[in-house]
Enzyme design. Structure first.
Site, PDB file in Angstrom:
ATOM      1  N   ARG A   1       8.424  10.568  11.480  1.00 23.01           N
ATOM      2  CA  ARG A   1       8.743  10.258  12.866  1.00 23.01           C
ATOM      3  C   ARG A   1       9.058   8.738  12.992  1.00 23.01           C
ATOM      4  O   ARG A   1       8.367   7.850  12.108  1.00 23.01           O
ATOM      5  CB  ARG A   1       7.324  10.392  13.602  1.00 23.01           C
ATOM      6  CG  ARG A   1       6.851  12.000  13.796  1.00 23.01           C
ATOM      7  CD  ARG A   1       5.721  11.882  14.693  1.00 23.01           C
ATOM      8  NE  ARG A   1       5.352  13.126  14.670  1.00 23.01           N
ATOM      9  CZ  ARG A   1       3.941  13.503  14.306  1.00 23.01           C
ATOM     10  NH1 ARG A   1       3.337  12.598  13.978  1.00 23.01           N
ATOM     11  NH2 ARG A   1       3.450  14.649  14.219  1.00 23.01           N
TER      12      ARG A   1
ATOM     13  N   ASN B   1      -8.678  24.825  12.012  1.00 27.15           N
ATOM     14  CA  ASN B   1      -7.742  23.856  12.252  1.00 27.15           C
ATOM     15  C   ASN B   1      -6.545  25.029  12.305  1.00 27.15           C
ATOM     16  O   ASN B   1      -6.099  24.979  11.063  1.00 27.15           O
ATOM     17  CB  ASN B   1      -7.711  22.821  11.232  1.00 27.15           C
ATOM     18  CG  ASN B   1      -6.568  21.899  11.768  1.00 27.15           C
ATOM     19  OD1 ASN B   1      -5.854  21.919  12.544  1.00 27.15           O
ATOM     20  ND2 ASN B   1      -6.575  20.712  11.005  1.00 27.15           N
TER      21      ASN B   1
ATOM     22  N   ARG C   1     -10.299  22.353  16.145  1.00 28.39           N
ATOM     23  CA  ARG C   1      -9.564  21.454  16.443  1.00 28.39           C
ATOM     24  C   ARG C   1      -8.575  21.887  17.462  1.00 28.39           C
ATOM     25  O   ARG C   1      -7.614  22.736  17.368  1.00 28.39           O
ATOM     26  CB  ARG C   1      -8.924  20.869  15.205  1.00 28.39           C
ATOM     27  CG  ARG C   1      -7.839  19.833  15.416  1.00 28.39           C
ATOM     28  CD  ARG C   1      -7.040  19.454  14.292  1.00 28.39           C
ATOM     29  NE  ARG C   1      -6.307  18.129  14.679  1.00 28.39           N
ATOM     30  CZ  ARG C   1      -5.215  17.923  14.106  1.00 28.39           C
ATOM     31  NH1 ARG C   1      -4.545  18.998  13.187  1.00 28.39           N
ATOM     32  NH2 ARG C   1      -4.502  16.889  14.682  1.00 28.39           N
TER      33      ARG C   1
ATOM     34  N   GLY D   1      -4.303   9.898   3.956  1.00 29.89           N
ATOM     35  CA  GLY D   1      -3.632   9.896   2.458  1.00 29.89           C
ATOM     36  C   GLY D   1      -3.133   8.485   2.001  1.00 29.89           C
ATOM     37  O   GLY D   1      -3.318   8.392   0.943  1.00 29.89           O
TER      38      GLY D   1
ATOM     39  N   GLU E   1     -12.318  14.733   8.940  1.00 30.28           N
ATOM     40  CA  GLU E   1     -12.076  15.390  10.674  1.00 30.28           C
ATOM     41  C   GLU E   1     -13.037  16.641  10.482  1.00 30.28           C
ATOM     42  O   GLU E   1     -13.533  16.745  11.432  1.00 30.28           O
ATOM     43  CB  GLU E   1     -10.726  15.687  10.736  1.00 30.28           C
ATOM     44  CG  GLU E   1      -9.860  14.071  10.968  1.00 30.28           C
ATOM     45  CD  GLU E   1      -8.481  14.423  10.923  1.00 30.28           C
ATOM     46  OE1 GLU E   1      -7.905  14.248   9.947  1.00 30.28           O
ATOM     47  OE2 GLU E   1      -7.852  14.432  12.017  1.00 30.28           O
TER      48      GLU E   1
ATOM     49  N   ARG F   1       3.854   7.970  -2.813  1.00 27.68           N
ATOM     50  CA  ARG F   1       3.843   7.669  -4.088  1.00 27.68           C
ATOM     51  C   ARG F   1       5.231   7.592  -4.566  1.00 27.68           C
ATOM     52  O   ARG F   1       5.669   6.765  -5.581  1.00 27.68           O
ATOM     53  CB  ARG F   1       3.191   8.971  -4.964  1.00 27.68           C
ATOM     54  CG  ARG F   1       1.578   9.071  -4.627  1.00 27.68           C
ATOM     55  CD  ARG F   1       1.208  10.140  -4.711  1.00 27.68           C
ATOM     56  NE  ARG F   1       1.518  11.323  -3.935  1.00 27.68           N
ATOM     57  CZ  ARG F   1       0.727  12.367  -3.665  1.00 27.68           C
ATOM     58  NH1 ARG F   1      -0.207  12.484  -4.401  1.00 27.68           N
ATOM     59  NH2 ARG F   1       1.094  13.129  -2.584  1.00 27.68           N
TER      60      ARG F   1
ATOM     61  N   GLY G   1      -1.556   8.902   7.566  1.00 31.03           N
ATOM     62  CA  GLY G   1      -1.480   9.983   6.608  1.00 31.03           C
ATOM     63  C   GLY G   1       0.269  10.128   6.791  1.00 31.03           C
ATOM     64  O   GLY G   1       0.924   9.282   6.841  1.00 31.03           O
TER      65      GLY G   1
ATOM     66  N   HIS H   1      -5.147  12.108  16.609  1.00 35.83           N
ATOM     67  CA  HIS H   1      -6.150  11.555  15.449  1.00 35.83           C
ATOM     68  C   HIS H   1      -7.305  10.984  16.081  1.00 35.83           C
ATOM     69  O   HIS H   1      -8.148  10.353  15.192  1.00 35.83           O
ATOM     70  CB  HIS H   1      -5.670  10.609  14.682  1.00 35.83           C
ATOM     71  CG  HIS H   1      -4.358  10.933  13.785  1.00 35.83           C
ATOM     72  ND1 HIS H   1      -3.363  10.050  13.571  1.00 35.83           N
ATOM     73  CD2 HIS H   1      -3.852  12.176  13.293  1.00 35.83           C
ATOM     74  CE1 HIS H   1      -2.102  10.551  12.789  1.00 35.83           C
ATOM     75  NE2 HIS H   1      -2.673  11.848  12.664  1.00 35.83           N
TER      76      HIS H   1
HETATM   77  P1  ADP Z   1      -1.368  14.555   6.942  1.00 36.68           P
HETATM   78  O1  ADP Z   1      -2.924  14.989   7.040  1.00 36.68           O
HETATM   79  O2  ADP Z   1      -0.974  13.841   7.985  1.00 36.68           O
HETATM   80  O3  ADP Z   1      -0.761  15.731   6.553  1.00 36.68           O
HETATM   81  P2  ADP Z   1      -2.598  13.085   4.556  1.00 36.68           P
HETATM   82  O4  ADP Z   1      -3.497  12.204   5.367  1.00 36.68           O
HETATM   83  O5  ADP Z   1      -3.039  14.255   4.076  1.00 36.68           O
HETATM   84  O6  ADP Z   1      -1.541  13.723   5.694  1.00 36.68           O
HETATM   85  O7  ADP Z   1      -1.694  12.311   4.055  1.00 36.68           O
HETATM   86  C1  ADP Z   1      -0.495  12.729   3.253  1.00 36.68           C
HETATM   87  C2  ADP Z   1       0.528  11.646   2.578  1.00 36.68           C
HETATM   88  O8  ADP Z   1      -0.616  10.789   1.721  1.00 36.68           O
HETATM   89  C3  ADP Z   1       1.408  12.122   1.705  1.00 36.68           C
HETATM   90  O9  ADP Z   1       2.772  12.205   2.408  1.00 36.68           O
HETATM   91  C4  ADP Z   1       1.600  10.659   0.931  1.00 36.68           C
HETATM   92  O10 ADP Z   1       2.509   9.783   1.429  1.00 36.68           O
HETATM   93  C5  ADP Z   1       0.435   9.902   0.893  1.00 36.68           C
HETATM   94  N1  ADP Z   1      -0.174  10.128  -0.261  1.00 36.68           N
HETATM   95  C6  ADP Z   1      -1.302  10.931  -0.891  1.00 36.68           C
HETATM   96  N2  ADP Z   1      -1.663  10.585  -1.956  1.00 36.68           N
HETATM   97  C7  ADP Z   1      -1.215   9.388  -2.327  1.00 36.68           C
HETATM   98  C8  ADP Z   1      -1.318   8.429  -3.501  1.00 36.68           C
HETATM   99  N3  ADP Z   1      -2.035   8.747  -4.410  1.00 36.68           N
HETATM  100  N4  ADP Z   1      -0.888   7.250  -3.224  1.00 36.68           N
HETATM  101  C9  ADP Z   1       0.073   7.019  -2.202  1.00 36.68           C
HETATM  102  N5  ADP Z   1       0.201   7.858  -1.056  1.00 36.68           N
HETATM  103  C10 ADP Z   1      -0.273   8.943  -1.401  1.00 36.68           C
END
Ligand code: ADP
Length: 404
Positions: free
Chosen positions: A242, A10, A92, A331, A385, A285, A211, A181
């Site tokens: 965004r 990726n 990817r 996330g 993914e 968080r 995420g 996605h």
């Molecule tokens: P991407 O792949 O789009 O960068 P992810 O799917 O890894 O993102 O998600 C990242 C986001 O997930 C972080 O910015 C945060 O807001 C959220 N996140 C990660 N862990 C936690 C948690 N334990 N509780 C709440 N939100 C979380």
């Protein structure tokens, strides 16, 4: 039988994430990333199966150097890229336009088409191309497979994929809704069906990929019929940085009245909007911590985020007619019980509810969080993914007799 391993790459603008997966059994033999490529303080983190991560920092000039560093780390574990066990490299690729509806073995024509799509994916496709070209140089004999973020959404009907603007203008500039996605939406919708013990063809699912980037999709019987991202990943849900949906006239207004340039507005809407624009934080968080401490701006940001999410759940319930499951992933979706609870609160009329205790349980696997006998299942389904890219890559090289 030839090789059974797939290397998944990726390649972002300044990073390369990778996983080496053995498709017999699905074991991850190594995972890692190189970040801050092009800086003095690039960093590589490599974790072989069984743990014992290795990390180092130093200048990594470009993607070529990054991939060579990855190859060296893999070789150190006896997993070198020259191994006959390696069946293919799966890449990817963010934008596949209308043409790439399936994973595709890369040749010169495919590279040219990915390049032609750069105007609609200026941040992503150039980096993806560099990753492919570098991998080709390392192993010219090996099939390189492009797996597109847009592919799963190419089944959207025209009624969902077209913007209501002049058709000739739209077509001249390839303006339409592509969605992103897709690899995650495909994987999660299928895993949700599996969790319900049903065939994907029999199940209608709303997938909420939350995420830092976030998108929703409506999946009918395994096929995407609508998704919230559009020409670019800017449309749809409120995201980390965004804006998501907005009256397009905001842009003209900012140009005319705010005297901002197109590039400045692009940066505003993609990088300084969404949660970070609303309250200065984009990590859910931290936002929840502030909400719990009584912070009004964080509360408003959370409420706007949830309001938009609810609107999409409602819209996609209408698009699908019958909803069997709503699946939270990525996330925020996998980790934030407050977001899941708030997103379905008040939607009992849609058959949606969350069981407080089940929702609070933390876990790594796919799980149901709706009360027993609920009309619509609500689920947490961790996305994967890389595994999906590896699975699609391996299936393609096996099918087409392309195995080394
Ligand atoms: P991407 O792949 O789009 O960068 P992810 O799917 O890894 O993102 O998600 C990242 C986001 O997930 C972080 O910015 C945060 O807001 C959220 N996140 C990660 N862990 C936690 C948690 N334990 N509780 C709440 N939100 C979380």
């Amino acid at each position: 039988m030839n090789g059974t391993r797939v290397l998944v790459l990726n390649s972002g603008s300044s990073s390369v994430k990778y996983q080496l997966i053995d498709m017999h059994g699905g074991d991850r033999l190594a995972v890692g990333l190189v970040e801050r490529i092009g800086e003095e303080t690039s960093r590589l983190k490599h974790t072989p199966a069984g743990g014992g991560s290795r990390e180092w920092s130093g200048p990594v000039a470009d993607h070529d150097a990054a991939l060579k560093a990855v190859a060296a780390e893999l070789a150190g574990d006896g997993l070198g890229l020259d191994s006959p066990e390696l069946a293919a490299i799966g890449h990817r690729v963010v934008h596949g336009g209308r043409r790439f509806t399936e994973p595709t073995v890369v040749d010169d024509a495919v590279l040219a088409e990915i390049e032609r799509l750069i105007p609609v994916a200026p941040l992503h496709n150039p980096a993806n191309l560099t990753g492919i070209r570098t991998a080709q140089q390392l192993r010219p004999d090996l099939p390189q497979v492009a797996v597109f973020d847009t592919a799963f959404h190419t089944t959207m009907p025209e009624s969902a994929a077209r913007y209501a603007i002049d058709v000739e203008t739209a077509d001249a500039h390839r303006v339409r809704r592509y969605g992103f996605h897709g690899t995650s939406h495909a994987y999660v919708s299928r895993e949700t069906a599996r969790l319900l013990g049903r065939a994907p063809e029999d199940v209608n699912v709303i997938v909420l990929h939350l995420g830092n980037g976030a998108s929703a999709s409506a999946v009918r019987g395994g096929r995407c019929v609508d998704t919230s991202m559009g020409l670019t990943p800017l449309e749809g849900l409120v995201m980390g940085t965004r804006s998501g949906d907005m009256d397009p006239a905001v842009i003209f207004h900012l140009m005319r009245v705010g005297e901002m340039s197109a590039d400045e507005i692009d940066t505003l809407l993609n990088k300084r909007s969404g949660l970070i624009g609303l309250c200065g934080d984009n990590d859910m968080r931290e936002i929840r911590r502030r909400v719990d401490a009584g912070d009004e701006r964080a509360r408003l940001a959370f409420d706007i985020y949830i309001h938009r999410l609810k609107k999409y759940i409602g819209a996609y319930s209408a698009v699908l007619g019958r909803v069997d499951a709503v699946a939270f992933t990525a996330g925020v979706g996998e980790n934030s019980a407050p977001v899941r609870e708030a997103a379905v609160a008040g939607l009992e009329g849609f058959g949606l509810a969350v069981d407080g205790e089940l929702n609070a349980v933390r876990g790594d696997g796919a799980r149901l969080i709706s009360p027993a006998h609920a009309r619509v299942a609500v689920a947490v389904v961790p996305t994967d993914e890389e595994m999906e890219i590896a699975t699609q890559t391996y299936a393609l090289v096996n099918d087409s007799g392309n195995l080394t």
